[in-house]
Write an enzyme that holds these catalytic residues in place. Structure first.
Site, mmCIF file in Angstrom:
data_model
loop_
_atom_site.group_PDB
_atom_site.id
_atom_site.type_symbol
_atom_site.label_atom_id
_atom_site.label_comp_id
_atom_site.label_asym_id
_atom_site.label_seq_id
_atom_site.Cartn_x
_atom_site.Cartn_y
_atom_site.Cartn_z
ATOM 1 C CB THR A 51 0.549 -3.029 38.403
ATOM 2 O OG1 THR A 51 0.352 -4.277 37.708
ATOM 3 C CG2 THR A 51 -0.614 -2.805 39.349
ATOM 4 C CG ASP A 98 0.532 10.819 25.835
ATOM 5 O OD1 ASP A 98 0.206 10.190 24.805
ATOM 6 O OD2 ASP A 98 1.132 11.904 25.811
ATOM 7 C CD GLN A 111 -5.762 13.431 19.980
ATOM 8 O OE1 GLN A 111 -6.864 13.388 19.481
ATOM 9 N NE2 GLN A 111 -4.726 12.850 19.404
ATOM 10 C CE LYS A 129 -5.960 8.133 24.600
ATOM 11 N NZ LYS A 129 -4.965 8.946 25.309
ATOM 12 N N GLY A 182 -0.483 8.653 19.794
ATOM 13 C CA GLY A 182 0.529 7.591 19.855
ATOM 14 C C GLY A 182 0.126 6.652 20.975
ATOM 15 C CG HIS A 183 -3.266 5.183 21.237
ATOM 16 N ND1 HIS A 183 -4.555 5.036 20.832
ATOM 17 C CD2 HIS A 183 -3.141 6.497 21.589
ATOM 18 C CE1 HIS A 183 -5.190 6.193 20.924
ATOM 19 N NE2 HIS A 183 -4.346 7.097 21.364
HETATM 20 P P1 GDP Z 1 -2.087 6.482 25.219
HETATM 21 O O1 GDP Z 1 -1.764 7.545 24.223
HETATM 22 O O2 GDP Z 1 -3.172 6.890 26.152
HETATM 23 O O3 GDP Z 1 -2.348 5.147 24.594
HETATM 24 O O4 GDP Z 1 -0.778 6.335 26.140
HETATM 25 P P2 GDP Z 1 0.732 6.217 25.603
HETATM 26 O O5 GDP Z 1 0.897 4.883 24.993
HETATM 27 O O6 GDP Z 1 1.090 7.406 24.791
HETATM 28 O O7 GDP Z 1 1.523 6.376 26.962
HETATM 29 C C1 GDP Z 1 1.366 5.474 28.020
HETATM 30 C C2 GDP Z 1 2.718 4.791 28.289
HETATM 31 O O8 GDP Z 1 2.689 4.162 29.548
HETATM 32 C C3 GDP Z 1 3.052 3.699 27.289
HETATM 33 O O9 GDP Z 1 4.433 3.676 27.078
HETATM 34 C C4 GDP Z 1 2.581 2.428 27.975
HETATM 35 O O10 GDP Z 1 3.338 1.281 27.589
HETATM 36 C C5 GDP Z 1 2.868 2.761 29.411
HETATM 37 N N1 GDP Z 1 1.951 2.168 30.392
HETATM 38 C C6 GDP Z 1 0.618 1.948 30.296
HETATM 39 N N2 GDP Z 1 0.129 1.484 31.471
HETATM 40 C C7 GDP Z 1 1.181 1.420 32.321
HETATM 41 C C8 GDP Z 1 1.317 1.057 33.710
HETATM 42 O O11 GDP Z 1 0.367 0.724 34.394
HETATM 43 N N3 GDP Z 1 2.572 1.144 34.235
HETATM 44 C C9 GDP Z 1 3.658 1.549 33.523
HETATM 45 N N4 GDP Z 1 4.836 1.602 34.129
HETATM 46 N N5 GDP Z 1 3.561 1.889 32.219
HETATM 47 C C10 GDP Z 1 2.339 1.843 31.637
HETATM 48 P P1 IMO Z 2 -2.756 10.314 22.566
HETATM 49 O O1 IMO Z 2 -3.917 9.756 21.785
HETATM 50 C C1 IMO Z 2 -0.890 13.829 24.320
HETATM 51 C C2 IMO Z 2 -1.426 17.628 22.173
HETATM 52 C C3 IMO Z 2 -0.203 18.275 21.548
HETATM 53 C C4 IMO Z 2 -0.593 19.750 21.683
HETATM 54 C C5 IMO Z 2 -2.101 19.728 21.421
HETATM 55 C C6 IMO Z 2 -2.500 20.064 19.994
HETATM 56 O O2 IMO Z 2 -1.485 9.575 22.386
HETATM 57 O O3 IMO Z 2 -3.161 10.517 23.993
HETATM 58 P P2 IMO Z 2 -2.314 18.746 17.681
HETATM 59 O O4 IMO Z 2 -1.121 18.239 16.936
HETATM 60 O O5 IMO Z 2 -3.314 17.707 18.025
HETATM 61 O O6 IMO Z 2 -2.962 19.935 17.010
HETATM 62 O O7 IMO Z 2 -1.706 19.318 19.073
HETATM 63 O O8 IMO Z 2 -2.525 18.405 21.724
HETATM 64 N N1 IMO Z 2 -1.668 16.222 21.750
HETATM 65 C C7 IMO Z 2 -1.468 15.163 22.542
HETATM 66 N N2 IMO Z 2 -0.941 15.073 23.792
HETATM 67 N N3 IMO Z 2 -1.346 12.720 23.700
HETATM 68 C C8 IMO Z 2 -1.905 12.802 22.465
HETATM 69 O O9 IMO Z 2 -2.503 11.752 21.877
HETATM 70 C C9 IMO Z 2 -1.929 14.052 21.815
HETATM 71 N N4 IMO Z 2 -2.382 14.479 20.607
HETATM 72 C C10 IMO Z 2 -2.222 15.803 20.590
HETATM 73 O O10 IMO Z 2 0.960 17.970 22.271
HETATM 74 O O11 IMO Z 2 -0.399 20.172 23.008
HETATM 75 MG MG MG Z 3 -0.139 8.639 23.572
#
Ligand code: GDP
Ligand code: IMO
Ligand code: MG
Length: 435
Positions: free
Chosen positions: A414, A13, A224, A16, A40-41
């Site tokens: 940002t 999270d 991840q 990416k 979840g991206h």
């Molecule tokens: P990922 O799994 O690595 O793709 O990250 P996620 O999408 O799960 O979580 C990142 C969250 O932060 C998302 O809701 C993005 O929209 C948000 N986000 C990404 N970059 C920034 C940033 O620079 N600032 C803020 N406030 N939100 C961001």
């Molecule tokens: P993205 O790609 C954050 C965590 C779960 C748990 C552990 C194992 O959005 O960064 P699993 O269901 O994979 O066997 O769970 O890994 N986990 C993540 N945490 N971002 C993710 O993906 C994750 N995918 C799995 O919360 O701790």
């Molecule tokens: Mg994510």
């Protein structure tokens, strides 16, 4: 311009999705190499919000090829749901998406089997996403899994599936879980799903190697983060695949020699969802405040994310494991307004100093962070698009992290929107993405 891997430097999270979506403008092909719909991206394109789970973020750019590599575990129902919602937003998924015939398939018994370790007394609950990811990878490594190619081979599939489903039923009964596997119904449902995905299925390793020979530019999108990698993460509190850079080659079927650069995506602080040690975790009101400011709730399960301060030993560790050429620092804006920002510089473990993650989980749990406290900054970083327009204190924070980790910060985010990003001119990162 080059072929690059973009992956998470912490526990996932890191943002990416936003970064891959942004950079994919400059690449021809975007490939996911591991994980499944546990990822979840989140990507914002103007007013529209997309949460991508299995499909690489490149799908949102018309004309780009998006590849689901052999290293993933694919739930065809989840995939079709994701394709459906992208289609509803006007994305021409069929024209852009290629799905590996060697990727493994998640079946409804996988989340059931997951309950054996997650929901029983005396077992270590990892706090998984309950999507059947771990059990599907278990079957792959145990050589009893079924791949997309097997699913599309109708005669073979029915026979093989029935045998495996019988075994899983026996396991569920032995552990008195009480769930029934309706093999006939699952078979029919999966045969239908197979026909829906069939036109997009191909030998993606062959496809990628051809595209590389033709000089196409490829970006590999990690899911991840490195600390959730099954080999290098905080085991057993990890996922079941190789999220680190090494996973890109095995999970896509391309040679290491085709990779020109590796970018680590890191938050300006850290979050973690699920169980496991977290040395710099912030408890209480301050943690709640960062969670609220950063909207830190899981994109897949909606769970609140645990929040912590930036951890230099972790970044040094993940930089070494992956070979980061540069780092993307996201969510700097979330730290706006803080008076002080602690940064963990090293650990103490039973009186000894450490700047590397130990293997024993009880040692990781016992790490005491040693902080250096930096001043916050006046003014806001939110939405700033030029490095020199950041408040001086924010620049000092970025440059402090660069010096402490030894890794360039080539890009700063940002805000969640595409435009809310700074690529630093003259950086290694700018060169790698061809800017
Ligand atoms: P990922 O799994 O690595 O793709 O990250 P996620 O999408 O799960 O979580 C990142 C969250 O932060 C998302 O809701 C993005 O929209 C948000 N986000 C990404 N970059 C920034 C940033 O620079 N600032 C803020 N406030 N939100 C961001
Ligand atoms: P993205 O790609 C954050 C965590 C779960 C748990 C552990 C194992 O959005 O960064 P699993 O269901 O994979 O066997 O769970 O890994 N986990 C993540 N945490 N971002 C993710 O993906 C994750 N995918 C799995 O919360 O701790
Ligand atoms: Mg994510």
């Amino acid at each position: 311009m080059s072929n690059i891997i973009v992956l998470g430097a912490q526990w996932g999270d890191e943002g990416k999705g936003k970064i891959v979506d942004l950079f994919s403008e400059r690449f021809d092909v975007i490939v996911r190499y591991q994980g499944g719909h546990n990822a979840g991206h989140t990507v914002y394109v103007g007013p529209r919000k997309f949460v991508l789970k299995l499909i690489p973020a490149g799908i949102l750019r018309p004309g780009k090829i998006a590849v689901i590599g052999n290293g993933l575990v694919v739930d065809p129902g989840a995939l079709m749901a994701e394709i459906g919602s992208l289609r509803a937003s006007g994305v021409e998924v069929e024209k852009q998406l290629a799905i590996s015939d060697r990727a493994h398939v998640i079946f409804p018994y996988h989340p059931l089997v997951e309950k054996l370790s997650e929901a029983r007394e005396g077992r270590i609950a990892i706090g998984t996403t309950a999507r059947g990811i771990g059990p599907a990878y278990e079957d792959k490594v145990a050589r009893r899994g079924l791949r997309i190619a097997d699913l599309l081979d109708r005669g073979f599939f029915r026979e093989a599936f029935k045998t495996i489903a019988d075994d899983k039923q026996t396991v569920l009964e032995a552990f008195k879980l009480g769930d029934r596997i309706d093999a006939g119904a699952i078979c029919s449902q999966y045969e239908e799903l197979a026909e829906m995905i069939r036109p997009m299925v191909t030998d993606t390793a062959q496809l990628l190697n051809r595209l590389l020979r033709e000089g196409k530019k490829v970006m590999f999108e990690g899911a991840q983060g490195t600390l959730l990698d099954v080999d290098h993460g905080t085991y057993p509190f990890v996922t079941s695949s190789n999220a680190s850079a090494g996973g890109a080659c095995t999970g896509a079927g391309v040679p290491p020699t085709c990779i020109d650069g590796i970018l680590g995506v890191s938050k300006a602080y850290i979050t973690r969802v699920g169980g496991g040690p977290f040395p710099t975790e912030i408890h209480g009101e301050q943690g709640d405040a960062i969670r609220a400011a950063g909207k830190e709730f899981g994109a897949v399960t909606g769970r609140p994310r645990r929040c912590g301060w930036f951890d230099v030993p972790i970044l040094k560790y993940t930089a070494a494991i992956n070979g980061f050429d540069s780092m993307v620092l996201t969510k700097l804006d979330v730290l706006d307004g803080l008076k002080e920002i602690p940064v963990c510089m090293k650990y103490k473990l039973r009186g000894e100093e450490l700047d590397w993650l130990p293997a024993r989980i009880r040692d990781v749990e016992a790490l005491e962070p040693v902080y250096e406290v930096l001043p916050g900054w006046e003014g806001t970083t939110a939405g700033v698009t030029r490095y020199e327009d950041l408040p001086a204190g924010a620049r000092a924070y970025v440059e402090f992290l660069e010096a402490a980790t030894g890794v360039e910060v080539g890009c700063v985010a940002t805000g969640p929107e595409r435009e809310e990003t700074i690529v630093r001119p003259g950086s290694k990162l700018a060169r790698l993405i061809g800017k």
